[in-house]
Scaffold this motif. Structure first.
Motif, PDB file in Angstrom:
ATOM      1  N   MET A  46       1.105  -1.044  -0.075  1.00 22.87           N
ATOM      2  CA  MET A  46      -0.093   0.120  -0.136  1.00 22.87           C
ATOM      3  C   MET A  46       0.890   0.992  -0.135  1.00 22.87           C
ATOM      4  N   ASP A  47       0.395   2.172  -0.763  1.00 25.76           N
ATOM      5  CA  ASP A  47       1.232   3.665  -0.833  1.00 25.76           C
ATOM      6  C   ASP A  47       0.774   4.338   0.249  1.00 25.76           C
ATOM      7  N   ALA A  48       1.707   4.908   1.020  1.00 18.94           N
ATOM      8  CA  ALA A  48       1.643   5.811   2.131  1.00 18.94           C
ATOM      9  C   ALA A  48       0.705   7.068   1.957  1.00 18.94           C
ATOM     10  N   LEU A  49       0.168   7.289   0.794  1.00 17.02           N
ATOM     11  CA  LEU A  49      -0.895   8.156   0.323  1.00 17.02           C
ATOM     12  C   LEU A  49      -2.304   7.693  -0.131  1.00 17.02           C
ATOM     13  N   ASP A  50      -2.409   6.356   0.100  1.00 19.01           N
ATOM     14  CA  ASP A  50      -3.687   5.949   0.055  1.00 19.01           C
ATOM     15  C   ASP A  50      -4.636   6.430   1.008  1.00 19.01           C
ATOM     16  N   LEU A  51      -6.043   6.797   0.528  1.00 14.45           N
ATOM     17  CA  LEU A  51      -6.714   7.314   1.347  1.00 14.45           C
ATOM     18  C   LEU A  51      -7.114   6.401   2.665  1.00 14.45           C
ATOM     19  N   ASP A  52      -7.206   5.297   2.205  1.00 12.31           N
ATOM     20  CA  ASP A  52      -7.496   4.447   3.494  1.00 12.31           C
ATOM     21  C   ASP A  52      -6.458   4.197   4.628  1.00 12.31           C
ATOM     22  N   ARG A  53      -5.283   4.787   4.238  1.00 14.63           N
ATOM     23  CA  ARG A  53      -4.583   4.846   5.270  1.00 14.63           C
ATOM     24  C   ARG A  53      -4.014   6.083   6.125  1.00 14.63           C
ATOM     25  N   GLN A  54      -5.132   7.123   5.718  1.00 15.83           N
ATOM     26  CA  GLN A  54      -4.878   8.345   6.384  1.00 15.83           C
ATOM     27  C   GLN A  54      -5.918   8.425   7.647  1.00 15.83           C
ATOM     28  N   LEU A  55      -5.102   8.656   8.639  1.00 19.04           N
ATOM     29  CA  LEU A  55      -5.854   8.896   9.980  1.00 19.04           C
ATOM     30  C   LEU A  55      -6.703  10.136   9.888  1.00 19.04           C
ATOM     31  N   CYS A  56      -6.368  11.314   9.177  1.00 18.20           N
ATOM     32  CA  CYS A  56      -7.295  12.221   8.864  1.00 18.20           C
ATOM     33  C   CYS A  56      -8.438  12.137   8.270  1.00 18.20           C
ATOM     34  N   PHE A  57      -8.656  11.117   7.365  1.00 13.43           N
ATOM     35  CA  PHE A  57      -9.673  10.687   6.730  1.00 13.43           C
ATOM     36  C   PHE A  57     -10.449   9.629   7.688  1.00 13.43           C
ATOM     37  N   ALA A  58     -10.077   8.890   8.386  1.00 12.00           N
ATOM     38  CA  ALA A  58     -10.954   8.262   9.097  1.00 12.00           C
ATOM     39  C   ALA A  58     -11.465   8.989  10.281  1.00 12.00           C
ATOM     40  N   LEU A  59     -10.830  10.010  10.943  1.00 12.72           N
ATOM     41  CA  LEU A  59     -11.401  11.153  11.753  1.00 12.72           C
ATOM     42  C   LEU A  59     -12.571  11.658  11.215  1.00 12.72           C
ATOM     43  N   TYR A  60     -12.157  12.341   9.874  1.00 14.44           N
ATOM     44  CA  TYR A  60     -13.199  13.076   9.093  1.00 14.44           C
ATOM     45  C   TYR A  60     -14.557  12.244   9.126  1.00 14.44           C
ATOM     46  N   SER A  61     -14.249  11.082   8.440  1.00 12.64           N
ATOM     47  CA  SER A  61     -15.425  10.202   8.301  1.00 12.64           C
ATOM     48  C   SER A  61     -16.157   9.813   9.393  1.00 12.64           C
ATOM     49  N   ALA A  62     -15.490   9.453  10.593  1.00  9.06           N
ATOM     50  CA  ALA A  62     -16.238   9.288  11.649  1.00  9.06           C
ATOM     51  C   ALA A  62     -16.763  10.528  12.360  1.00  9.06           C
ATOM     52  N   SER A  63     -16.310  11.518  12.085  1.00  5.50           N
ATOM     53  CA  SER A  63     -16.980  12.790  12.747  1.00  5.50           C
ATOM     54  C   SER A  63     -18.148  13.255  11.848  1.00  5.50           C
ATOM     55  N   ARG A  64     -18.154  13.077  10.654  1.00  9.98           N
ATOM     56  CA  ARG A  64     -19.354  13.161   9.750  1.00  9.98           C
ATOM     57  C   ARG A  64     -20.691  12.088  10.286  1.00  9.98           C
ATOM     58  N   ALA A  65     -20.163  11.018  10.358  1.00  6.08           N
ATOM     59  CA  ALA A  65     -20.939   9.972  10.710  1.00  6.08           C
ATOM     60  C   ALA A  65     -21.756  10.253  12.023  1.00  6.08           C
ATOM     61  N   MET A  66     -20.988  10.572  13.211  1.00  4.78           N
ATOM     62  CA  MET A  66     -21.533  10.936  14.240  1.00  4.78           C
ATOM     63  C   MET A  66     -22.412  12.036  14.476  1.00  4.78           C
ATOM     64  N   THR A  67     -21.993  13.066  13.698  1.00  8.12           N
ATOM     65  CA  THR A  67     -22.989  14.247  13.584  1.00  8.12           C
ATOM     66  C   THR A  67     -24.219  13.790  12.951  1.00  8.12           C
ATOM     67  N   ALA A  68     -24.237  13.033  11.855  1.00  6.61           N
ATOM     68  CA  ALA A  68     -25.561  12.739  11.038  1.00  6.61           C
ATOM     69  C   ALA A  68     -26.228  12.046  12.070  1.00  6.61           C
ATOM     70  N   SER A  69     -25.670  11.190  13.037  1.00  6.98           N
ATOM     71  CA  SER A  69     -26.353  10.311  13.744  1.00  6.98           C
ATOM     72  C   SER A  69     -27.231  10.900  14.832  1.00  6.98           C
ATOM     73  N   TYR A  70     -26.735  12.207  15.242  1.00  8.32           N
ATOM     74  CA  TYR A  70     -27.691  13.021  15.983  1.00  8.32           C
ATOM     75  C   TYR A  70     -28.648  13.659  15.308  1.00  8.32           C
ATOM     76  N   LYS A  71     -28.665  13.875  13.929  1.00 14.62           N
ATOM     77  CA  LYS A  71     -29.746  14.772  13.651  1.00 14.62           C
ATOM     78  C   LYS A  71     -31.211  14.286  13.682  1.00 14.62           C
ATOM     79  N   ASP A  72     -31.665  13.307  13.840  1.00 14.67           N
ATOM     80  CA  ASP A  72     -33.122  12.859  14.058  1.00 14.67           C
ATOM     81  C   ASP A  72     -33.347  12.799  15.491  1.00 14.67           C
ATOM     82  N   LEU A  73     -32.504  12.571  16.179  1.00 14.57           N
ATOM     83  CA  LEU A  73     -32.697  12.767  17.929  1.00 14.57           C
ATOM     84  C   LEU A  73     -32.746  14.125  18.320  1.00 14.57           C
ATOM     85  N   LEU A  74     -32.120  15.037  17.645  1.00 17.20           N
ATOM     86  CA  LEU A  74     -32.144  16.444  17.947  1.00 17.20           C
ATOM     87  C   LEU A  74     -33.239  17.042  17.440  1.00 17.20           C
ATOM     88  N   ALA A  75     -33.827  16.428  16.139  1.00 20.64           N
ATOM     89  CA  ALA A  75     -34.983  17.122  15.668  1.00 20.64           C
ATOM     90  C   ALA A  75     -36.122  17.356  16.548  1.00 20.64           C
TER      91      ALA A  75
END
Length: 159
Positions: free
Chosen positions: A1-30
């Protein structure tokens, strides 16, 4: 795997998790009529409800790691919903205090199920949460700290 593969990037894993977490709140907070950032504001206000004047906008910004330009529209919307009031300090007119209204305080009871439901949605072992939280807090502290000097990389190769 190349060091620049998207799936190896901590930043992308955190970004994806953050977006998923925020989206999970949407219906509860509605049900409360608020957004995720507004919920974070209310969490601080509920936590610090014993402060007689409320909390300052500056303190709120520090706790939430938000600047006043981001915080002001959130507070305006919460005020229009009847959840908070704002007032200037009698001692220092530059200080603005935020306090939950009776309606904002009552919303706390309706919000008490939110952390439980989010915990269920993560499908993580509740016993692992303290360690995960500490890891994320350590990561945040390290990234906000003064960076260690790094040798500059050599020039990029030309292709």
């Amino acid at each position: 795997m190349d060091a620049l593969d998207l799936d190896r990037q901590l930043c992308f894993a955190l970004y994806s998790a953050s977006r998923a977490m925020t989206a999970s709140y949407k219906d509860l907070l509605a049900e409360l009529g608020i957004t995720y950032p507004q919920y974070l504001v209310m969490l601080v206000l509920w936590e610090e409800a014993s402060a007689p004047e409320g909390v300052t906008v500056k303190h709120l910004g520090e706790r939430l790691q938000l600047d006043s330009g981001t915080l002001s529209p959130l507070l305006s919307r919460l005020e229009s919903l009847g959840y908070v009031t704002r007032h200037r300090s009698a001692e220092d007119s530059r200080s603005v205090f935020i306090r939950p209204t009776a309606e904002g305080a009552a919303a706390k009871e309706r919000a008490e199920c939110v952390p439980v439901r989010i915990g269920e949605r993560t499908q993580l072992d509740p016993a692992s949460m303290p360690e995960l939280l500490e890891t994320l807090r350590t990561l945040t502290r390290n990234l906000r700290a003064e960076p260690a000097p790094v040798e500059p990389p050599g020039p990029l190769p030309h292709h």
